[in-house]
Design an enzyme around this catalytic site. Structure first.
Site, PDB file in Angstrom:
ATOM      1  N   SER A  31       0.800  -1.233   0.000  1.00 48.56           N
ATOM      2  CA  SER A  31       0.000   0.000   0.000  1.00 48.56           C
ATOM      3  C   SER A  31       0.829   1.279   0.000  1.00 48.56           C
ATOM      4  O   SER A  31       0.263   2.363  -0.220  1.00 48.56           O
ATOM      5  CB  SER A  31      -0.941   0.003   1.202  1.00 48.56           C
ATOM      6  OG  SER A  31      -2.011  -0.858   0.945  1.00 48.56           O
ATOM      7  N   LYS A  70       0.439   3.377  -2.973  1.00 49.01           N
ATOM      8  CA  LYS A  70      -0.716   4.262  -3.163  1.00 49.01           C
ATOM      9  C   LYS A  70      -0.286   5.735  -3.125  1.00 49.01           C
ATOM     10  O   LYS A  70      -0.904   6.596  -3.752  1.00 49.01           O
ATOM     11  CB  LYS A  70      -1.778   3.987  -2.091  1.00 49.01           C
ATOM     12  CG  LYS A  70      -2.437   2.613  -2.267  1.00 49.01           C
ATOM     13  CD  LYS A  70      -3.271   2.205  -1.054  1.00 49.01           C
ATOM     14  CE  LYS A  70      -3.928   0.849  -1.288  1.00 49.01           C
ATOM     15  NZ  LYS A  70      -4.462   0.233  -0.081  1.00 49.01           N
ATOM     16  N   TYR A  81      -2.862  -2.003 -10.312  1.00 44.24           N
ATOM     17  CA  TYR A  81      -2.842  -1.864  -8.848  1.00 44.24           C
ATOM     18  C   TYR A  81      -1.995  -2.960  -8.201  1.00 44.24           C
ATOM     19  O   TYR A  81      -1.129  -2.689  -7.363  1.00 44.24           O
ATOM     20  CB  TYR A  81      -4.283  -1.881  -8.307  1.00 44.24           C
ATOM     21  CG  TYR A  81      -4.331  -1.971  -6.804  1.00 44.24           C
ATOM     22  CD1 TYR A  81      -3.872  -0.919  -6.009  1.00 44.24           C
ATOM     23  CD2 TYR A  81      -4.793  -3.124  -6.169  1.00 44.24           C
ATOM     24  CE1 TYR A  81      -3.875  -1.024  -4.628  1.00 44.24           C
ATOM     25  CE2 TYR A  81      -4.803  -3.224  -4.794  1.00 44.24           C
ATOM     26  CZ  TYR A  81      -4.340  -2.175  -4.028  1.00 44.24           C
ATOM     27  OH  TYR A  81      -4.326  -2.271  -2.659  1.00 44.24           O
ATOM     28  N   TYR A 105      -4.507   3.674   7.939  1.00 43.34           N
ATOM     29  CA  TYR A 105      -5.849   3.069   7.955  1.00 43.34           C
ATOM     30  C   TYR A 105      -6.618   3.406   9.217  1.00 43.34           C
ATOM     31  O   TYR A 105      -6.514   4.524   9.716  1.00 43.34           O
ATOM     32  CB  TYR A 105      -5.747   1.550   7.745  1.00 43.34           C
ATOM     33  CG  TYR A 105      -5.111   1.262   6.430  1.00 43.34           C
ATOM     34  CD1 TYR A 105      -5.781   1.580   5.262  1.00 43.34           C
ATOM     35  CD2 TYR A 105      -3.847   0.744   6.350  1.00 43.34           C
ATOM     36  CE1 TYR A 105      -5.196   1.359   4.039  1.00 43.34           C
ATOM     37  CE2 TYR A 105      -3.253   0.523   5.122  1.00 43.34           C
ATOM     38  CZ  TYR A 105      -3.945   0.836   3.975  1.00 43.34           C
ATOM     39  OH  TYR A 105      -3.361   0.626   2.783  1.00 43.34           O
ATOM     40  N   VAL A 109       1.114  -3.847   3.831  1.00 43.10           N
ATOM     41  CA  VAL A 109       1.002  -5.125   4.548  1.00 43.10           C
ATOM     42  C   VAL A 109       2.264  -5.985   4.514  1.00 43.10           C
ATOM     43  O   VAL A 109       2.359  -6.962   5.256  1.00 43.10           O
ATOM     44  CB  VAL A 109      -0.186  -6.003   4.072  1.00 43.10           C
ATOM     45  CG1 VAL A 109      -1.502  -5.491   4.578  1.00 43.10           C
ATOM     46  CG2 VAL A 109      -0.173  -6.185   2.573  1.00 43.10           C
TER      47      VAL A 109
HETATM   48  O1  DON Z   1      -4.758  -4.682  -1.818  1.00 44.49           O
HETATM   49  C1  DON Z   1      -4.078  -5.454  -1.154  1.00 44.49           C
HETATM   50  O2  DON Z   1      -4.615  -6.334  -0.533  1.00 44.49           O
HETATM   51  C2  DON Z   1      -2.571  -5.323  -1.025  1.00 44.49           C
HETATM   52  N1  DON Z   1      -1.879  -5.606  -2.183  1.00 44.49           N
HETATM   53  C3  DON Z   1      -2.130  -4.016  -0.478  1.00 44.49           C
HETATM   54  C4  DON Z   1      -2.747  -3.808   0.829  1.00 44.49           C
HETATM   55  C5  DON Z   1      -1.918  -3.133   1.821  1.00 44.49           C
HETATM   56  O3  DON Z   1      -0.723  -3.051   1.807  1.00 44.49           O
HETATM   57  C6  DON Z   1      -2.725  -2.626   2.931  1.00 44.49           C
HETATM   58  N2  DON Z   1      -1.863  -2.048   3.910  1.00 44.49           N
HETATM   59  N3  DON Z   1      -1.683  -2.008   4.998  1.00 44.49           N
END
Ligand code: DON
Length: 318
Positions: free
Chosen positions: A65, A68, A192, A244, A262
């Site tokens: 993320s 982003k 994405y 978040y 993540v």
């Molecule tokens: O969209 C997803 O599930 C992941 N590729 C990215 C999510 C993410 O890193 C959320 N962060 N804390």
């Protein structure tokens, strides 16, 4: 001064590292489940280019993320701020990063912000170019300008996520139905998930954090990478939505714009503060890697490390 700060950094890394045992790797992306829970690395870079590092700062990890932040800046450069903000709002939700609930509850279902998945998938569809490759290239080009090299790509993580991205697919279909997606569902999803699979280390994201702290100016390469207006906007978003549904606690106890992923990365951007006798007075960029995450998706040891550093060196903007 740097020597003492380096020593303190080692001390805090040592103290926070065991917290990794309390978290989990992001097993919903099977390839991420293999990371070492006790890894913890940090890099701090000052505007003069001084680097202070400790722990596993050079272990590669996927942006997840944190990407982003980059795709939002790239979309603003490609399409202009007002065009982007007509399609994605700048309000925090307090929901999980992959929540779908508000797309159905609010009509029209404009995503609340570009830091949640719904907003980020919409943003990727706005990037310049027709094909997923061209859109992804916009992200790569900006990253290259910021970190001085083209980062590598983790095909395994991408494949792992592509096969399990049911919720992101559902989000993308909702967005398409609402008319927010300016690309086909599978194409937006590909951009994405590919931007999430770009590989960096803690030093790379510290460089990015530094450029943000200097309002888009790269004080090491001595060039303006993106306008101050865009830097201020994304830092506001990072402050209110970057961690978040733990963004409020992070603002209260750390108090700087930050964004987590993540895979365990956290980018933080410390602005210049003009009090007497504080270290990092001209601001700095901080990159963290600690793959054990908490229930919000934030690095458990990484957030604790940032809390300690913020206390010790008075980082908070408040
Ligand atoms: O969209 C997803 O599930 C992941 N590729 C990215 C999510 C993410 O890193 C959320 N962060 N804390």
């Amino acid at each position: 001064m740097n020597f003492i700060e380096g020593e303190n950094l080692d001390r805090w890394v040592k103290q926070c590292r065991p917290l990794g045992r309390k978290g989990r790797c992001a097993e919903y992306i099977p390839a991420l489940g293999e990371s070492n829970l006790l890894d913890l690395g940090v890099c701090i870079i000052t505007p003069e280019g001084v680097e202070i590092k400790s722990g596993e700062w050079d272990v590669p990890f996927t942006l997840q993320s944190i990407s982003k932040v980059i795709s939002f800046i790239a979309a603003c450069l490609d399409r202009g701020i007002s065009y982007v903000l007509e399609r994605v709002d700048v309000e925090p939700t307090g929901d999980a990063f992959n929540s779908i609930v508000r797309l159905e509850m609010n009509k029209p279902g404009r995503p609340f912000n570009p830091m949640i998945n719904a907003g980020a998938i919409t943003i990727t569809s706005l990037l310049n170019g027709e094909s997923p490759e061209q859109k992804l290239n916009s992200v790569y080009e900006l990253l290259e300008k910021m970190i001085g090299r083209r980062p590598t790509f983790n095909e395994r993580v991408f494949q792992s996520e592509w096969k399990t991205a049911n919720r992101n697919r559902a989000l993308a279909y909702y967005l398409k139905e609402g008319g927010f997606l300016e690309a086909e569902v599978e194409d937006a999803l590909e951009v994405y998930l590919k931007q999430c699979s770009i590989e960096v280390n803690a030093k790379d994201i510290a460089r990015m954090g530094l450029i943000l702290s200097q309002n888009g100016y790269d004080s090491i390469q001595k060039k303006q990478v993106f306008p101050k207006e865009v830097a201020k906007l994304i830092k506001g978003l990072m402050m209110t939505c970057g961690m978040y549904n733990a963004s409020g606690k992070f603002a209260a106890f750390v108090g700087v714009p930050a964004k987590s992923g993540v895979s365990g990365g956290v980018i933080a951007s410390v602005p210049a503060r003009y009090e007497q006798k504080i270290p990092f007075q001209m601001g700095c960029g901080i990159g963290i890697y600690g793959p054990a995450i908490d229930e919000f998706g934030n690095s458990i040891a990484g957030v604790e490390l940032l809390k300690n550093l913020a206390d010790e060196w008075d980082f908070s903007i408040f």
